[in-house]
Design a protein around this motif. Structure first.
Motif, PDB file in Angstrom:
ATOM      1  N   LEU A   1      42.856   9.578-104.444  1.00 12.64           N
ATOM      2  CA  LEU A   1      42.997   9.520-102.989  1.00 12.64           C
ATOM      3  C   LEU A   1      41.749   8.694-102.338  1.00 12.64           C
ATOM      4  O   LEU A   1      42.052   8.312-101.534  1.00 12.64           O
ATOM      5  N   ILE A   2      40.577   9.046-103.166  1.00 13.02           N
ATOM      6  CA  ILE A   2      39.480   8.627-102.135  1.00 13.02           C
ATOM      7  C   ILE A   2      39.417   6.934-102.763  1.00 13.02           C
ATOM      8  O   ILE A   2      39.192   6.353-101.763  1.00 13.02           O
TER       9      ILE A   2
ATOM     10  N   LEU B   1      41.452   5.580 -99.799  1.00 15.62           N
ATOM     11  CA  LEU B   1      40.881   5.568 -98.357  1.00 15.62           C
ATOM     12  C   LEU B   1      39.896   4.600 -98.291  1.00 15.62           C
ATOM     13  O   LEU B   1      39.624   3.993 -97.333  1.00 15.62           O
TER      14      LEU B   1
ATOM     15  N   ASP C   1      34.301  11.028 -92.312  1.00 17.65           N
ATOM     16  CA  ASP C   1      35.372  11.703 -92.967  1.00 17.65           C
ATOM     17  C   ASP C   1      35.477  11.485 -94.448  1.00 17.65           C
ATOM     18  O   ASP C   1      35.822  12.391 -95.238  1.00 17.65           O
ATOM     19  N   HIS C   2      35.089  10.286 -94.679  1.00 20.36           N
ATOM     20  CA  HIS C   2      35.262   9.628 -96.170  1.00 20.36           C
ATOM     21  C   HIS C   2      34.392  10.456 -96.604  1.00 20.36           C
ATOM     22  O   HIS C   2      34.308  10.911 -98.107  1.00 20.36           O
TER      23      HIS C   2
ATOM     24  N   ILE D   1      35.179  14.144 -97.647  1.00 22.01           N
ATOM     25  CA  ILE D   1      36.334  14.209 -98.636  1.00 22.01           C
ATOM     26  C   ILE D   1      35.205  13.567-100.171  1.00 22.01           C
ATOM     27  O   ILE D   1      35.722  14.282-101.039  1.00 22.01           O
TER      28      ILE D   1
ATOM     29  N   ALA E   1      41.184  16.419 -96.481  1.00 19.54           N
ATOM     30  CA  ALA E   1      41.828  14.904 -96.263  1.00 19.54           C
ATOM     31  C   ALA E   1      42.874  14.883 -95.250  1.00 19.54           C
ATOM     32  O   ALA E   1      43.032  14.137 -94.441  1.00 19.54           O
TER      33      ALA E   1
ATOM     34  N   THR F   1      41.494  14.926 -91.854  1.00 17.68           N
ATOM     35  CA  THR F   1      41.094  13.679 -91.782  1.00 17.68           C
ATOM     36  C   THR F   1      42.235  12.760 -91.049  1.00 17.68           C
ATOM     37  O   THR F   1      42.288  12.187 -90.115  1.00 17.68           O
TER      38      THR F   1
ATOM     39  N   ALA G   1      48.739   7.344 -97.900  1.00 18.63           N
ATOM     40  CA  ALA G   1      47.705   8.432 -97.932  1.00 18.63           C
ATOM     41  C   ALA G   1      48.481   9.791 -98.153  1.00 18.63           C
ATOM     42  O   ALA G   1      47.744  10.862 -99.080  1.00 18.63           O
TER      43      ALA G   1
ATOM     44  N   LEU H   1      47.948  12.520-101.056  1.00 17.41           N
ATOM     45  CA  LEU H   1      47.640  13.845-100.616  1.00 17.41           C
ATOM     46  C   LEU H   1      48.507  14.915-101.430  1.00 17.41           C
ATOM     47  O   LEU H   1      48.101  15.911-101.902  1.00 17.41           O
TER      48      LEU H   1
END
Length: 206
Positions: free
Chosen positions: A82-83, A86, A98-99, A102, A132, A135, A147, A151
């Motif tokens: 997920l990271i 993003l 927000d990153h 997370i 997440a 965000t 995304a 998630l």
């Protein structure tokens, strides 16, 4: 007087018949029975079977522990995926601040998974997913965006991780298996000499 003579004659006749009768044959010598020492191989076989059962049970326990630990690793991997999306594939779709949060949540998740803690891993995965999702909502990320697929994959690891109660026990289960295998090796080595002893005992019965 006649009665006495008749009795004496009968006694003499009986003595003669007894003398003429063939002597009973001598009983054949019997070999000593097989004692517990002689049939120890039965105990050895039982010990081998018991040891084999222990090995099988230990192998199954180790497989379960490894599978549970894999569930924790899967949760951490889902968080990393997920990271990665993003940061490298969805630039500009969510704020850098927000990153950061997370990423902090991912650090907590990886730490819990690295410690093989099922409850902590599940909680961290759920928390990261919540951060997440907030965000994405704040950034107006489309529900069809990849995304949300990442998630969803992260959320799917929460309950399996929580139920992975054997994850901390991989090393202990491996130790149990090693001990069971050593016991089985020892049991197998004792069967043949005990069986040979029993065969010698049976040979004496023929």
């Amino acid at each position: 007087m006649k009665i006495k003579v008749s009795a004496a004659a009968a006694l003499i006749a009986a003595s003669v018949l007894t003398a003429l009768a063939p002597a009973p044959a001598l009983a054949a010598p019997q070999a000593p029975p097989c004692t517990k020492k002689h049939i120890a191989y039965l105990d050895a076989q039982n010990a081998q079977e018991d040891a084999e059962a222990k090995v099988s049970a230990a192998e199954q326990a180790l497989d379960r522990a490894r599978a549970d630990r894999a569930e924790l690793d899967k949760a951490a991997a889902a968080g990393e995926a997920l990271i990665y999306y993003l940061v490298y594939e969805a630039k500009g779709r969510a704020r850098e601040a927000d990153h950061h949060w997370i990423s902090v949540a991912l650090g907590t998740l990886k730490d819990a998974a690295g410690k093989h803690d099922p409850a902590a891993t599940a909680d961290a995965a759920a928390e990261m997913a919540n951060i997440a999702e907030k965000t994405f909502t704040d950034a107006n990320v489309s529900k069809s965006d990849k995304a949300y697929t990442r998630l969803k994959a992260l959320r799917a690891t929460v309950e399996p991780a929580r139920n992975a109660t054997e994850a901390p026990n991989v090393e202990g289960r491996q130790s149990d298996l090693d001990a069971a295998r050593a016991e089985l090796t020892d049991a197998r080595q004792k069967v043949r000499p005990a069986r040979d002893t029993y065969r010698k005992c049976l040979a004496n019965l023929v």
